[in-house]
Scaffold this active site. Structure first.
Site, PDB file in Angstrom:
ATOM      1  N   CYS A  31       0.829  -1.206   0.000  1.00 31.37           N
ATOM      2  CA  CYS A  31       0.000   0.000   0.000  1.00 31.37           C
ATOM      3  C   CYS A  31       0.867   1.262   0.000  1.00 31.37           C
ATOM      4  CB  CYS A  31      -0.913  -0.042   1.224  1.00 31.37           C
ATOM      5  SG  CYS A  31      -1.800   1.470   1.566  1.00 31.37           S
ATOM      6  N   CYS A  34      -0.026   3.893   2.593  1.00 33.18           N
ATOM      7  CA  CYS A  34       0.404   3.431   3.919  1.00 33.18           C
ATOM      8  C   CYS A  34       1.850   3.832   4.193  1.00 33.18           C
ATOM      9  CB  CYS A  34       0.258   1.912   4.035  1.00 33.18           C
ATOM     10  SG  CYS A  34      -1.435   1.326   3.910  1.00 33.18           S
TER      11      CYS A  34
END
Length: 106
Positions: A31, A34
């Site tokens: 991600c 993230c």
């Protein structure tokens, strides 16, 4: 205080038993947002050392924890205090937004 890796095995001791607020960062290795969130978390962990504990929960490795907190999108931040859910934010959050989330528990 360094950011702690949270697993189902240490969740009770690190989160539920913690006397200071805990910010859980639900994330995954693949991600990209993230990774952006991680930088903010690292900086705040240094700034709020001793006042707030920051933990990272890898949703791919700890799916049961993600399910318990109804994590549908990542990154998601969850604030816990004395083992009780205090709030949740979905998407990348800046330092000010995270501080605002923590206002009620600091």
């Amino acid at each position: 205080m360094a950011v702690v890796t949270i697993t189902k095995d240490n969740f009770e001791a690190e989160v539920l038993g913690c006397k200071i607020p805990v910010v859980l960062d639900f994330w995954a290795e693949w991600c990209e947002p993230c990774k952006m969130q991680s930088t903010v978390i690292e900086e705040l962990a240094a700034e709020l050392d001793g006042k707030v504990k920051f933990g990272k929960v890898n949703v791919d490795e700890e799916a049961s924890l993600a399910l318990n907190y109804q994590i549908m999108s990542i990154p998601t931040l969850v604030v816990m205090h004395y083992g009780l859910f205090q709030g949740k934010a979905i998407g990348v959050q800046g330092k000010d937004a995270i501080r605002e989330m923590l206002q009620g528990v600091l």
